[in-house]
Scaffold this active site. Structure first.
Site, PDB file in Angstrom:
ATOM      1  N   SER A 129      68.669  17.780 -34.898  1.00 22.95           N
ATOM      2  CA  SER A 129      69.344  18.526 -33.820  1.00 22.95           C
ATOM      3  C   SER A 129      68.983  17.976 -32.443  1.00 22.95           C
ATOM      4  CB  SER A 129      68.951  19.997 -33.896  1.00 22.95           C
ATOM      5  OG  SER A 129      67.535  20.124 -33.799  1.00 22.95           O
ATOM      6  N   ARG A 132      55.963  25.770 -49.357  1.00 22.97           N
ATOM      7  CA  ARG A 132      56.835  24.610 -49.130  1.00 22.97           C
ATOM      8  C   ARG A 132      56.377  23.422 -49.979  1.00 22.97           C
ATOM      9  NH1 ARG A 132      57.226  23.443 -42.972  1.00 22.97           N
ATOM     10  NH2 ARG A 132      58.782  21.921 -43.687  1.00 22.97           N
ATOM     11  N   VAL A 172      58.520  16.453 -43.395  1.00 21.40           N
ATOM     12  CA  VAL A 172      57.208  16.426 -44.059  1.00 21.40           C
ATOM     13  C   VAL A 172      57.367  16.407 -45.576  1.00 21.40           C
ATOM     14  CG1 VAL A 172      55.982  17.491 -42.130  1.00 21.40           C
ATOM     15  CG2 VAL A 172      57.049  18.964 -43.856  1.00 21.40           C
ATOM     16  N   ASP A 173      58.626  16.402 -46.060  1.00 17.87           N
ATOM     17  CA  ASP A 173      58.829  16.274 -47.510  1.00 17.87           C
ATOM     18  C   ASP A 173      58.646  14.810 -47.920  1.00 17.87           C
ATOM     19  OD1 ASP A 173      62.269  16.517 -46.690  1.00 17.87           O
ATOM     20  OD2 ASP A 173      61.360  14.710 -47.527  1.00 17.87           O
ATOM     21  N   TYR A 209      52.831  27.001 -45.971  1.00 22.69           N
ATOM     22  CA  TYR A 209      52.870  25.583 -46.359  1.00 22.69           C
ATOM     23  C   TYR A 209      52.611  25.391 -47.852  1.00 22.69           C
ATOM     24  CZ  TYR A 209      53.378  24.574 -41.464  1.00 22.69           C
ATOM     25  OH  TYR A 209      53.887  24.532 -40.181  1.00 22.69           O
ATOM     26  N   CYS A 237      36.705  19.628 -48.994  1.00 27.31           N
ATOM     27  CA  CYS A 237      37.288  18.320 -48.659  1.00 27.31           C
ATOM     28  C   CYS A 237      36.724  17.282 -49.619  1.00 27.31           C
ATOM     29  CB  CYS A 237      36.929  17.956 -47.217  1.00 27.31           C
ATOM     30  SG  CYS A 237      37.244  16.236 -46.801  1.00 27.31           S
ATOM     31  N   HIS A 293      55.554  13.587 -38.137  1.00 26.51           N
ATOM     32  CA  HIS A 293      55.098  14.985 -38.110  1.00 26.51           C
ATOM     33  C   HIS A 293      54.192  15.324 -39.291  1.00 26.51           C
ATOM     34  CE1 HIS A 293      58.772  16.208 -35.443  1.00 26.51           C
ATOM     35  NE2 HIS A 293      57.843  15.564 -34.778  1.00 26.51           N
ATOM     36  N   GLN A 310      60.971  12.838 -39.185  1.00 23.86           N
ATOM     37  CA  GLN A 310      60.325  14.052 -38.685  1.00 23.86           C
ATOM     38  C   GLN A 310      59.999  14.981 -39.860  1.00 23.86           C
ATOM     39  OE1 GLN A 310      62.547  15.502 -34.872  1.00 23.86           O
ATOM     40  NE2 GLN A 310      63.979  14.211 -36.010  1.00 23.86           N
TER      41      GLN A 310
HETATM   42  N1  APR Z   1      74.136  16.537 -43.458  1.00 17.85           N
HETATM   43  C1  APR Z   1      73.944  16.060 -42.186  1.00 17.85           C
HETATM   44  N2  APR Z   1      73.376  16.794 -41.179  1.00 17.85           N
HETATM   45  C2  APR Z   1      73.015  18.060 -41.476  1.00 17.85           C
HETATM   46  C3  APR Z   1      73.197  18.619 -42.772  1.00 17.85           C
HETATM   47  C4  APR Z   1      73.786  17.790 -43.792  1.00 17.85           C
HETATM   48  N3  APR Z   1      73.976  18.237 -45.031  1.00 17.85           N
HETATM   49  N4  APR Z   1      72.736  19.921 -42.749  1.00 17.85           N
HETATM   50  C5  APR Z   1      72.291  20.145 -41.478  1.00 17.85           C
HETATM   51  N5  APR Z   1      72.470  19.031 -40.707  1.00 17.85           N
HETATM   52  C6  APR Z   1      72.098  18.835 -39.296  1.00 17.85           C
HETATM   53  C7  APR Z   1      72.317  20.069 -38.412  1.00 17.85           C
HETATM   54  O1  APR Z   1      73.616  20.046 -37.841  1.00 17.85           O
HETATM   55  C8  APR Z   1      71.234  19.877 -37.340  1.00 17.85           C
HETATM   56  O2  APR Z   1      71.723  19.091 -36.261  1.00 17.85           O
HETATM   57  O3  APR Z   1      70.712  18.583 -39.277  1.00 17.85           O
HETATM   58  C9  APR Z   1      70.143  19.080 -38.077  1.00 17.85           C
HETATM   59  C10 APR Z   1      68.881  19.864 -38.441  1.00 17.85           C
HETATM   60  O4  APR Z   1      68.276  20.279 -37.244  1.00 17.85           O
HETATM   61  P1  APR Z   1      66.879  21.093 -37.253  1.00 17.85           P
HETATM   62  O5  APR Z   1      66.939  22.163 -38.250  1.00 17.85           O
HETATM   63  O6  APR Z   1      66.620  21.440 -35.836  1.00 17.85           O
HETATM   64  O7  APR Z   1      65.823  20.038 -37.801  1.00 17.85           O
HETATM   65  P2  APR Z   1      65.131  18.801 -37.058  1.00 17.85           P
HETATM   66  O8  APR Z   1      66.004  18.224 -35.999  1.00 17.85           O
HETATM   67  O9  APR Z   1      64.649  17.884 -38.106  1.00 17.85           O
HETATM   68  O10 APR Z   1      63.862  19.519 -36.365  1.00 17.85           O
HETATM   69  C11 APR Z   1      62.977  18.714 -35.632  1.00 17.85           C
HETATM   70  O11 APR Z   1      61.522  20.571 -35.245  1.00 17.85           O
HETATM   71  O12 APR Z   1      60.758  22.484 -36.134  1.00 17.85           O
HETATM   72  C12 APR Z   1      60.380  21.218 -35.793  1.00 17.85           C
HETATM   73  O13 APR Z   1      58.701  19.802 -36.666  1.00 17.85           O
HETATM   74  C13 APR Z   1      59.912  20.407 -36.975  1.00 17.85           C
HETATM   75  O14 APR Z   1      60.479  18.138 -37.594  1.00 17.85           O
HETATM   76  C14 APR Z   1      61.001  19.346 -37.124  1.00 17.85           C
HETATM   77  C15 APR Z   1      61.570  19.240 -35.724  1.00 17.85           C
END
Ligand code: APR
Length: 230
Positions: A173, A55, A89-90, A52, A132, A105, A87
């Site tokens: 996703s 990141r 954290v940035d 972290y 802290c 998150h 979702q």
């Molecule tokens: N434009 C639009 N969509 C995009 C792009 C882009 N340039 N690049 C990737 N994607 C889409 C991918 O197709 C995918 O469906 O963004 C999605 C990213 O999915 P994940 O990597 O699974 O991220 P997310 O859904 O935010 O994950 C949810 O999982 O790991 C935990 O806590 C973490 O908040 C996170 C949660």
């Protein structure tokens, strides 16, 4: 028209922030069990802090993109009829100007004290176990919600989702709950549901409308349409 926008890692991908499950995603290079659970932190805090801290440091070299800016523009147009639930954290939504925002998150730029529960702004590292600022204990951890932990502000989010007219998911996703369940909840309460994503997700409940493409292209176009119909 009340709108809830749920964002995921895909909205920040074109800013250079890695996604989780895509090619070169964070979960490609790291095992969730090693860096994103309370058990991992208990077992090996150094590895978790290193993950972290890196990141958090990387945030200095990325900037909001056209998709983040378009949502800030939408807020400018419809005010508090919009709620952005992220979702991520940035801090790219805030840096783009979005104010009506929930980090369900947690946030990389905050630290959480394991002793007094304070959530404090944090830009440096945590691996050196600094005290802290609120209670002096050396039990600070990243203020990120790990697997098995309760996300933030669930009640506020659910209230907004069941009372919105439009629910829009951007760059997620749809694999992680409770966020992945909001489209079904919104649909059950009569909202129009829209997905803006590189590739349509394979969630249980289909969206009414899917626009596939890069966030920096599909989000500004969608925002223009919404503002044009006001
Ligand atoms: N434009 C639009 N969509 C995009 C792009 C882009 N340039 N690049 C990737 N994607 C889409 C991918 O197709 C995918 O469906 O963004 C999605 C990213 O999915 P994940 O990597 O699974 O991220 P997310 O859904 O935010 O994950 C949810 O999982 O790991 C935990 O806590 C973490 O908040 C996170 C949660």
């Amino acid at each position: 028209m009340r709108i809830v926008v749920l964002t995921g890692a895909g909205i920040s991908a074109e800013s250079g922030v890695p996604t989780f499950r895509g090619p070169d995603g964070l979960w490609e290079g790291h095992r969730v069990e090693d860096v994103a659970t309370p058990e991992a932190f208990e077992r090996d805090p150094e590895t978790v802090h290193a993950f972290y801290d890196a990141r958090r440091a990387a945030l200095a070299s990325v900037s909001p993109n056209a998709a983040h800016r378009a949502l800030a523009r939408l807020e400018g147009g419809i005010g508090d009829e919009l709620l952005v639930v992220t979702q991520n954290v940035d801090d790219l939504h805030e840096r783009a100007g979005t104010r009506s925002l929930v980090h369900m998150h947690g946030e990389l730029r905050k630290a959480l004290c394991g002793a007094c529960g304070a959530r404090v702004p944090w830009n440096g590292t945590l691996a050196d176990e600094p005290p802290c600022p609120a209670c002096g204990a050396r039990m600070l951890r990243p203020d990120v919600v790990w697997f098995g932990e309760m996300p933030y502000e669930l009640e506020r989010i659910e209230q907004a989702v069941i009372s919105c007219d439009m629910f829009v998911a951007i760059g997620t996703s749809g694999e992680v709950y409770p966020a992945a369940g909001y489209v079904a909840l919104a649909a059950a309460f009569g909202a129009h549901t829209v997905e803006l994503n590189l590739a349509p997700s394979e969630g249980v409940v289909p969206f009414d409308e899917v626009r596939a493409g890069l966030a920096t292209e599909v989000v500004p176009a969608w925002v223009d349409e919404v503002l044009a119909h006001r």
